[in-house]
Design a protein around this motif. Structure first.
Motif, PDB file in Angstrom:
ATOM      1  N   GLN A 129      43.779  47.145  38.900  1.00 57.71           N
ATOM      2  CA  GLN A 129      43.748  45.994  37.989  1.00 57.71           C
ATOM      3  C   GLN A 129      42.911  44.852  38.556  1.00 57.71           C
ATOM      4  N   VAL A 130      42.878  44.722  39.892  1.00 55.03           N
ATOM      5  CA  VAL A 130      41.961  43.761  40.515  1.00 55.03           C
ATOM      6  C   VAL A 130      40.522  44.149  40.192  1.00 55.03           C
ATOM      7  N   SER A 131      40.205  45.421  40.371  1.00 57.00           N
ATOM      8  CA  SER A 131      38.848  45.902  40.099  1.00 57.00           C
ATOM      9  C   SER A 131      38.467  45.672  38.645  1.00 57.00           C
ATOM     10  N   TYR A 132      39.419  45.911  37.746  1.00 57.63           N
ATOM     11  CA  TYR A 132      39.141  45.758  36.310  1.00 57.63           C
ATOM     12  C   TYR A 132      38.796  44.313  35.972  1.00 57.63           C
ATOM     13  N   ILE A 133      39.635  43.370  36.420  1.00 59.36           N
ATOM     14  CA  ILE A 133      39.416  41.973  36.036  1.00 59.36           C
ATOM     15  C   ILE A 133      38.125  41.432  36.654  1.00 59.36           C
ATOM     16  N   LYS A 134      37.825  41.847  37.874  1.00 53.56           N
ATOM     17  CA  LYS A 134      36.597  41.364  38.508  1.00 53.56           C
ATOM     18  C   LYS A 134      35.356  41.974  37.874  1.00 53.56           C
ATOM     19  N   SER A 135      35.451  43.226  37.444  1.00 59.99           N
ATOM     20  CA  SER A 135      34.287  43.869  36.821  1.00 59.99           C
ATOM     21  C   SER A 135      34.005  43.325  35.425  1.00 59.99           C
ATOM     22  N   HIS A 136      35.027  42.784  34.775  1.00 61.97           N
ATOM     23  CA  HIS A 136      34.860  42.256  33.421  1.00 61.97           C
ATOM     24  C   HIS A 136      34.611  40.749  33.389  1.00 61.97           C
ATOM     25  N   HIS A 137      34.782  40.072  34.524  1.00 62.56           N
ATOM     26  CA  HIS A 137      34.554  38.627  34.581  1.00 62.56           C
ATOM     27  C   HIS A 137      33.852  38.301  35.902  1.00 62.56           C
ATOM     28  N   SER A 138      32.571  38.038  35.813  1.00 61.95           N
ATOM     29  CA  SER A 138      31.772  37.813  37.027  1.00 61.95           C
ATOM     30  C   SER A 138      32.150  36.526  37.744  1.00 61.95           C
ATOM     31  N   ASN A 139      32.869  35.639  37.069  1.00 61.31           N
ATOM     32  CA  ASN A 139      33.271  34.357  37.676  1.00 61.31           C
ATOM     33  C   ASN A 139      34.642  34.428  38.346  1.00 61.31           C
ATOM     34  N   VAL A 140      35.254  35.608  38.395  1.00 68.30           N
ATOM     35  CA  VAL A 140      36.604  35.758  38.951  1.00 68.30           C
ATOM     36  C   VAL A 140      36.562  36.278  40.380  1.00 68.30           C
TER      37      VAL A 140
END
Length: 305
Positions: free
Chosen positions: A93-104
């Motif tokens: 889930q960390v990988s998912y959110i970072k891959s979908h939001h470059s500012n995260v």
């Protein structure tokens, strides 16, 4: 000394000054938004929290604690374990959110207030052994979860301030040197024992600490805007040169709340070029009100800073 010689001497002094003195630039307004998540096991997910694409967004997983997980809750001298809601906040889930939001970016916080039914104490056996264990165990967790930074949120201590400063300072130094993390923050609040420990850390290692997540919500409920501004100035002096972030608590149990003028204070700081960022405790509680104030915080930060 006659005038020509004096002029030449002053000119040489000005040319040589930068090589002898390090002048740290003062912090300026920032679009940084940070949110603690996962401590209360309310099934909150990264994807529940609204993310404004025009801010720098940090999730802070809460908490990694150097205590065992068997139920006896004994300190483990720097051998950290995951104590956040890892079912809903997993490596994938960390990988998912970072891959979908470059500012995260995603960090983890160390310590916290409690573990099991008791306080979570900073309780090292020796500086060397604690640092060795902490570097090893945290490197493993950080790499497993693909994290970017750490936050220091110990609130109870079985060690003196200098021991705390050396342990945490050496930990941050090593993790940064090894390229394991790119930023580090601390999360003190206005308590004499807490402040003594964090100010000792700041004195020796402040240059390695990127953000001060000062827990302004630990002040009394009913804090006014003018009181808040005074508190901010006091803590900016305590952590001189640091980026002191402002904060509120989602359940409204302390400090200056959004309903009582938190954003008024933010706008005043912004007009003074002192709004270095906002953080919230915590996503777990904010889920209940639809993250209303997270949206407002990010909208304020996203306006040209």
């Amino acid at each position: 000394m006659d005038f020509p010689k004096l002029f030449i001497a002053l000119f040489i002094f000005q040319v040589l000054l930068p090589s002898h003195m390090s002048i740290q630039a003062a912090p300026a307004n920032s679009n940084l938004f940070r949110e603690y998540i996962g401590a209360e096991f309310k099934n909150v997910k990264f994807t529940d929290v609204p993310i404004n694409s025009n801010v720098e967004f940090h999730y802070i997983l809460s908490f990694a604690i150097d205590y065992d997980t068997s139920g006896s809750t004994s300190p483990t001298n720097g051998k950290f374990n995951v104590f956040w809601d890892s079912d809903n906040l997993s490596p994938s889930q960390v990988s998912y959110i970072k891959s979908h939001h470059s500012n995260v970016k995603v960090a983890l916080s160390l310590g916290g207030d409690s573990v099991g039914d008791g306080y979570a104490y900073f309780d090292p056996s020796t500086v060397d052994s604690w640092v060795s264990n902490a570097v090893s165990s945290l490197t493993y967790i950080i790499q497993e979860y693909n994290l970017d930074g750490i936050d220091i949120d110990y609130e109870h201590f079985h060690a003196d301030p200098e021991t705390f400063a050396q342990c945490i300072g050496r930990l941050i130094t090593t993790l940064k040197k090894n390229g394991v993390i790119s930023f580090a923050s601390i999360a003190p609040f206005d308590d004499d024992d807490v402040q003594n420990h964090y100010k000792a850390l700041w004195k020796s290692y402040g240059h390695l600490i990127d953000y001060v997540n000062f827990q302004f919500y630990a002040y009394d409920q009913g804090t006014t805007v003018s009181q808040f501004m005074n508190y901010f100035n006091t803590q900016s002096s305590n952590y001189n040169g640091g980026k002191v972030l402002v904060s509120f608590i989602s359940d409204g149990s302390g400090g200056l709340t959004p309903e009582s003028g938190f954003f008024t204070a933010c706008n005043r700081l912004k007009s003074q070029n002192k709004l270095y960022g906002i953080f919230v405790w915590s996503a777990d509680d904010s889920k209940g009100n639809g993250f209303l104030y997270e949206k407002q915080s990010q909208a304020l930060l996203a306006i040209s800073h």
